[in-house]
Design a protein around this motif. Sequence first.
Motif, PDB file in Angstrom:
ATOM      1  N   LEU A 267      58.473   1.904  23.240  1.00 31.49           N
ATOM      2  CA  LEU A 267      58.984   3.731  23.131  1.00 31.49           C
ATOM      3  C   LEU A 267      57.193   4.260  22.401  1.00 31.49           C
ATOM      4  O   LEU A 267      57.104   5.333  22.766  1.00 31.49           O
ATOM      5  CB  LEU A 267      59.397   4.138  22.024  1.00 31.49           C
ATOM      6  CG  LEU A 267      61.124   3.168  22.238  1.00 31.49           C
ATOM      7  CD1 LEU A 267      62.395   3.897  21.382  1.00 31.49           C
ATOM      8  CD2 LEU A 267      61.453   4.541  24.092  1.00 31.49           C
ATOM      9  N   TRP A 268      56.412   3.850  21.802  1.00 25.28           N
ATOM     10  CA  TRP A 268      55.164   3.901  21.322  1.00 25.28           C
ATOM     11  C   TRP A 268      54.402   3.982  22.166  1.00 25.28           C
ATOM     12  O   TRP A 268      53.908   2.694  23.571  1.00 25.28           O
ATOM     13  CB  TRP A 268      54.644   3.059  20.651  1.00 25.28           C
ATOM     14  CG  TRP A 268      55.732   3.092  19.055  1.00 25.28           C
ATOM     15  CD1 TRP A 268      56.497   5.146  18.804  1.00 25.28           C
ATOM     16  CD2 TRP A 268      55.813   2.031  17.801  1.00 25.28           C
ATOM     17  NE1 TRP A 268      57.674   4.066  17.568  1.00 25.28           N
ATOM     18  CE2 TRP A 268      56.793   3.293  16.680  1.00 25.28           C
ATOM     19  CE3 TRP A 268      54.935   1.588  17.824  1.00 25.28           C
ATOM     20  CZ2 TRP A 268      57.023   3.146  16.119  1.00 25.28           C
ATOM     21  CZ3 TRP A 268      55.612   0.834  15.890  1.00 25.28           C
ATOM     22  CH2 TRP A 268      56.663   1.720  15.759  1.00 25.28           C
ATOM     23  N   SER A 269      52.623   4.413  22.447  1.00 20.27           N
ATOM     24  CA  SER A 269      51.510   4.272  23.209  1.00 20.27           C
ATOM     25  C   SER A 269      51.573   3.297  23.069  1.00 20.27           C
ATOM     26  O   SER A 269      51.328   2.654  21.656  1.00 20.27           O
ATOM     27  CB  SER A 269      50.889   5.311  23.047  1.00 20.27           C
ATOM     28  OG  SER A 269      50.429   5.425  22.152  1.00 20.27           O
ATOM     29  N   ARG A 270      50.638   2.817  23.529  1.00 26.98           N
ATOM     30  CA  ARG A 270      49.547   1.385  23.587  1.00 26.98           C
ATOM     31  C   ARG A 270      48.707   1.638  22.082  1.00 26.98           C
ATOM     32  O   ARG A 270      49.663   0.607  21.561  1.00 26.98           O
ATOM     33  CB  ARG A 270      48.830   1.388  24.937  1.00 26.98           C
ATOM     34  CG  ARG A 270      48.865  -0.259  24.377  1.00 26.98           C
ATOM     35  CD  ARG A 270      48.583  -0.196  25.846  1.00 26.98           C
ATOM     36  NE  ARG A 270      46.964   0.362  26.603  1.00 26.98           N
ATOM     37  CZ  ARG A 270      45.951   0.083  25.842  1.00 26.98           C
ATOM     38  NH1 ARG A 270      45.737  -1.335  25.732  1.00 26.98           N
ATOM     39  NH2 ARG A 270      44.998   0.489  26.084  1.00 26.98           N
ATOM     40  N   ARG A 271      48.657   2.623  22.317  1.00 20.84           N
ATOM     41  CA  ARG A 271      47.476   2.506  20.963  1.00 20.84           C
ATOM     42  C   ARG A 271      48.038   2.826  19.905  1.00 20.84           C
ATOM     43  O   ARG A 271      48.635   2.323  19.015  1.00 20.84           O
ATOM     44  CB  ARG A 271      46.348   4.114  20.963  1.00 20.84           C
ATOM     45  CG  ARG A 271      45.247   3.112  22.164  1.00 20.84           C
ATOM     46  CD  ARG A 271      43.919   4.323  21.842  1.00 20.84           C
ATOM     47  NE  ARG A 271      44.195   5.332  22.046  1.00 20.84           N
ATOM     48  CZ  ARG A 271      44.135   6.892  21.668  1.00 20.84           C
ATOM     49  NH1 ARG A 271      42.976   6.665  21.402  1.00 20.84           N
ATOM     50  NH2 ARG A 271      44.221   7.211  22.340  1.00 20.84           N
ATOM     51  N   ALA A 272      48.911   3.922  19.392  1.00 17.97           N
ATOM     52  CA  ALA A 272      49.620   4.178  18.608  1.00 17.97           C
ATOM     53  C   ALA A 272      50.686   2.511  18.396  1.00 17.97           C
ATOM     54  O   ALA A 272      50.805   2.338  16.520  1.00 17.97           O
ATOM     55  CB  ALA A 272      50.504   5.096  18.729  1.00 17.97           C
TER      56      ALA A 272
ATOM     57  N   ALA B 267      62.940   1.359  26.485  1.00 21.50           N
ATOM     58  CA  ALA B 267      61.686   1.205  25.533  1.00 21.50           C
ATOM     59  C   ALA B 267      61.596   0.695  26.880  1.00 21.50           C
ATOM     60  O   ALA B 267      61.788  -0.668  27.285  1.00 21.50           O
ATOM     61  CB  ALA B 267      62.807   0.019  24.749  1.00 21.50           C
ATOM     62  N   LEU B 268      60.195   0.992  27.402  1.00 24.82           N
ATOM     63  CA  LEU B 268      60.100   0.441  28.684  1.00 24.82           C
ATOM     64  C   LEU B 268      58.847  -1.068  27.831  1.00 24.82           C
ATOM     65  O   LEU B 268      59.262  -1.032  26.831  1.00 24.82           O
ATOM     66  CB  LEU B 268      58.732   0.800  29.492  1.00 24.82           C
ATOM     67  CG  LEU B 268      60.009   1.984  30.730  1.00 24.82           C
ATOM     68  CD1 LEU B 268      59.179   2.713  30.630  1.00 24.82           C
ATOM     69  CD2 LEU B 268      60.565   1.773  30.894  1.00 24.82           C
ATOM     70  N   ALA B 269      58.559  -1.853  28.537  1.00 29.06           N
ATOM     71  CA  ALA B 269      57.462  -2.808  28.547  1.00 29.06           C
ATOM     72  C   ALA B 269      56.326  -2.001  27.753  1.00 29.06           C
ATOM     73  O   ALA B 269      55.894  -0.637  28.323  1.00 29.06           O
ATOM     74  CB  ALA B 269      57.057  -3.740  29.559  1.00 29.06           C
TER      75      ALA B 269
ATOM     76  N   PHE C 255      39.102  -4.020  23.459  1.00 28.94           N
ATOM     77  CA  PHE C 255      37.962  -3.355  24.362  1.00 28.94           C
ATOM     78  C   PHE C 255      37.216  -2.043  24.648  1.00 28.94           C
ATOM     79  O   PHE C 255      38.013  -1.508  25.481  1.00 28.94           O
ATOM     80  CB  PHE C 255      37.564  -4.496  25.177  1.00 28.94           C
ATOM     81  CG  PHE C 255      38.049  -4.829  26.780  1.00 28.94           C
ATOM     82  CD1 PHE C 255      39.319  -5.843  26.431  1.00 28.94           C
ATOM     83  CD2 PHE C 255      38.297  -3.684  28.312  1.00 28.94           C
ATOM     84  CE1 PHE C 255      40.309  -6.464  27.611  1.00 28.94           C
ATOM     85  CE2 PHE C 255      39.497  -3.458  28.595  1.00 28.94           C
ATOM     86  CZ  PHE C 255      40.469  -4.890  28.730  1.00 28.94           C
TER      87      PHE C 255
ATOM     88  N   VAL D 213      46.195  -5.259  24.990  1.00 30.36           N
ATOM     89  CA  VAL D 213      46.689  -6.186  26.086  1.00 30.36           C
ATOM     90  C   VAL D 213      46.568  -7.548  25.425  1.00 30.36           C
ATOM     91  O   VAL D 213      46.289  -8.250  24.777  1.00 30.36           O
ATOM     92  CB  VAL D 213      44.985  -6.318  26.706  1.00 30.36           C
ATOM     93  CG1 VAL D 213      45.461  -7.622  27.728  1.00 30.36           C
ATOM     94  CG2 VAL D 213      44.926  -4.501  26.581  1.00 30.36           C
ATOM     95  N   ALA D 214      48.243  -7.641  25.842  1.00 34.15           N
ATOM     96  CA  ALA D 214      49.034  -9.094  25.168  1.00 34.15           C
ATOM     97  C   ALA D 214      48.626 -10.015  26.000  1.00 34.15           C
ATOM     98  O   ALA D 214      48.144 -10.279  27.103  1.00 34.15           O
ATOM     99  CB  ALA D 214      49.843  -9.418  25.771  1.00 34.15           C
TER     100      ALA D 214
ATOM    101  N   ALA E 289      48.508   0.617  16.380  1.00 35.90           N
ATOM    102  CA  ALA E 289      48.070   1.088  15.018  1.00 35.90           C
ATOM    103  C   ALA E 289      49.056   0.495  13.952  1.00 35.90           C
ATOM    104  O   ALA E 289      48.435   0.266  12.890  1.00 35.90           O
ATOM    105  CB  ALA E 289      47.746   2.053  15.457  1.00 35.90           C
ATOM    106  N   THR E 290      50.283  -0.066  14.640  1.00 31.69           N
ATOM    107  CA  THR E 290      51.302   0.260  13.469  1.00 31.69           C
ATOM    108  C   THR E 290      51.951  -1.502  13.888  1.00 31.69           C
ATOM    109  O   THR E 290      52.704  -1.558  12.741  1.00 31.69           O
ATOM    110  CB  THR E 290      52.469   1.313  13.673  1.00 31.69           C
ATOM    111  OG1 THR E 290      52.609   0.736  14.784  1.00 31.69           O
ATOM    112  CG2 THR E 290      52.014   2.217  14.174  1.00 31.69           C
TER     113      THR E 290
END
Lengths: 566, 508
Positions: free
Chosen positions: A30-35, A25-27, A112, A45-46, A38-39
């Motif tokens: 495991l999920w894409s950023r958008r997913a 699990a990278l920064a 954005f 963007v932190a 969403a969940t």
Amino acid sequence: MTKSSSSAGLARPSRRAFLTQSSLALAGGLWSRRAFAATTRQPVVAIPMRATRAVSSFAPPLIAPGTLRALARTAIEAATKAGAHYADIRLGDRREFRCVGGEGTIQGGLDFTYGYGLRVEVDGATAFIGGTDPTPEGLVLAAQSAVATARGLAKITSTPVTYTPVPVVTGEWRAPIEIDPFAVSPDDHAYAIAGFPRLNESFRGPVSLDWVDVKWSAETRVFASSEGSLVTQHLAGVLPEFTIGGVSQDPAFSMHERQLPQKTTVLPLSTVGFEQILGIEMRERAERAMQDLLPWTQYRLAYGDVGRKELVLDSPVSAAVIGQMGIPALALDRVLGEEQDVTGTSFLAPPDEILGQPLFAPSLNVSIAAGGTHYGRARWDDDGVVPQSRRVIERGAVVNYFATRTNIQALDGWYAKRNLPLQLLGVSRTPDVGDAPRPIPGACVVESVPNGPSLTELAASMTDGVIVRDGYINVDQQGAGGAIIGAMMFEVKKGVITRRLLNMQLEFSTKQMLKGILAVGGPSTENTITNWLAGGVPVKTMPQAVTAPALRIRDANLTSNALRAS
Amino acid sequence: MTTSRTPDLSFLARRADGDPTRTRRVLTHDEALALAESALQIVTGPVKCMIISQRATAVTKIVNNNYIRCSDRDELELEFNTKLGSTLDVTIGTNVRDAATLRQAIRNAEIQKTPPPRSEDRDPDDPDDPRVVWAKPKQYVPTSLWHDSTARAMATMRGETLANMATQMRALRDKQPAGTSPLTMAATVAVCERARLCHYTDGMSAWGDATDSEITVSARTFDGKASGWSGQAHRDWDQLQPDRIVREAVDMANRTRGAMRLEPGRYTAILGPAAVGQLVRLMFWWFDVEANRGMLSPFGLENSPDGKQLRLGQRVVDERLTIWSDPNDGMGGFFPFFPDGWPSGKMLWIENGVLRTLAYNESAALSMGRLPSLLPQSIHVSGGTTTIEEMISRCERGVYVHRFGHINTAEQHYGGMVGSTRDGCFLVKNGKISHPITNFRFFESPFLMFNRLMAVGVPERVAFGFIRPNQMTSHIGDDELDGWPNLPVIVPPMMVRDFNFSSLSDAV
């Protein structure tokens, strides 16, 4: 690594060995950023919540409205030059800041996006093209592509599309706010959010405010058409949600069964600027919601008896029933079959047989609200039409549908019968300029009765019934019926609330339920929820505020969720 | 990985202008590598990984022989991950045509003031830092997810396939007997190309490209009393049979005319593959170990002492059923790597009815001594050989269900689901279809239903069409946010005992 049916016999690898053989699990996870965003409650963007510079400084500068207007003109000119008989475009530069507090942490995230949606009509066929590259060259190419597509479709389309004329509109509008939430620092946002969990200090015991989730949005949106309309809107919105949890005081059941999760949305608000969270209105609503939940934790738990039961729907549930069953069924694109094979059709079809007929109880009046501070408020809708406040269900009869410029002609006969000119209600909306607008109003109100009964008074009228305070709804493809799966159902015997029921659900027919409204609650029973409606291709969801009072319903079928294994 | 040569980025200009000689819209492996090479030379910061993902879709919807919606998308995104845990996202629009405009796009993205590193970020030179150095070259399961036929269809399907479908629909509509309510028809045709490159500066590089396509047709009578549906999904466009799909939808709509009511209750149910698929698609989350430990899935043991015991190693469903996900599945393959490029392979979730493994995220894997794994990227349920006709012939009294409507999970411990039937519901009596019946609401759990199997058929990949996002099976990856393409679900038709049709539904 071989599979194992049990972890018990497997020696734990060293971290180094583990990492060489496995996925990480990278920064960002495991999920894409958008997913991921969403969940979970994690931001896109932190944002470091101790930062003292403005939230907006973490994002690129907004595109100047003049630039957006120039781009709009470029696109419209290119489309008409390429041969479009009609063209319109929406360009938007949008940002959202989400601030979430709970479990001792506060997190913030900023998203954005900018883009456009261009629609053209050629020889009776429409093409829509959405993109994220609002440059002059990109828009010219998009316009030419859209026109070429529409021209090709026109050769194989049998029924031409027509756009009902609307007044040309020009101007600029800004959502009235005092303090721009994006001009405030994350640190100040965090400080404001942190104040809410302190309400728990006065609620020791079974009720707690677990999470505060506030989403601020701001968008500069430009609409232009080949008819000459050009409007610029500086939109603003806030969606505050509180997750308030309670625990029933019945030790005979597991903690999981005893929990009463309740999510409260506090729309409508008096304002959507940051001043809202600094003021007391939001705190008062949160506190009221916690106080409201407290007495409901004291009932014992039980598995109820099945059968037809009298019913009181508390306002979040009545709002959800209207919002998930009635509102989508009034969208004319669904009624006319345009959502067939996607989200569904409508049980309120065909219009000729529905309009004016007393389908529901005469005490049911549902309106769309143009004013107020609901999510998505705007001066013009996404077709450049001014939103109207109108009843759509009047004394139990459907008197209007939600239409767009391309399908309102289906109501021609009905308007003529009432000696009224055909009029759009200004409900054409899209949450993302890159998608085509759909007829979904931003806010709907089920009218309460002035001096009407309270929730307790409605319950007192039941001999053997159920109060549903919260739950979610499974809806069939037409909105004709569904099931309320109850997270909070309470049994009422001879007007007295006796127990909280577990594992029950209510199955109902929408027409029967709304025809069986025996009483409508007063203003004290009102609540507002955010109703998410799906539609279009690709399918997108759009938020809408629905306000409703509690409703006393004749009866519905109470069944059990408990399953037997065989 | 810097080289002295300048990568050839001319494909960007061709993408922007549209190249009629090119059959694919997404990047090839070489183009993606060239883009990665160029981008890594431009971006500042200690980047250790770059992900290029592109998705191109063409979706068309026709209703009543009118083209009412065409939606074409081409989304190309770069994601840079640095050693300090920050991420930079760059959208590559059609104005990016060469190295200069690529540089401008990346610089624009860098201008945003990304937050400073958090104090708990590890030293990037720490060899135990999971963000560093382990990204050496890996082996990946070979897959064949790309089909040129589907890439070609993106350009041709509107003019050819849809035009033929519209003509066929018109002809079938005009053939309806006089005096019967005419049919209205809708079709959705969708084609997709995807490409993903996960490129690490230490040498690991994962690449995948895939195509997918789906056609669904629904037909309804104008009076709203009968409806039918059919659909097909395949990565290879040439395997789709549009004329059969149209015929089946129309045939089903005509066969459901004159539906009669049947008393609700528990009946033997013969579920078509589409119906089974709609239940199974809500099971993806069942395989999440965290869901099970949180008692949100039937594979956890409710009364275990710590509340977290799992049913691993226990028989959970009928022994005729095996459930797996395989990147190289001819019917339901997927990229053989995690979204960040680390390899993943075949997962055998249930074998002959016994629960073998679950999906572990990194922290759960570390604490439980397991390898991390993705949630299912497809679900393949083994079958048998019984045909639907054979199931009907063996049924004394039951209900054939062609498909369900919107389904929700109602009860998490047992996986109880609620919804309604649609587009074809028939009474089966004495081994034959007797007559169409009106729709039911149901309350049932696949977890329990799979223990009441009477017969199982041959699996096939099912189509779902465009559906509401809240019915998505999984949030893994970045393609599922708008509901399409759906993750492949390959299931057989099933005959089950005592299916709970809980009440009548007014919906058609």
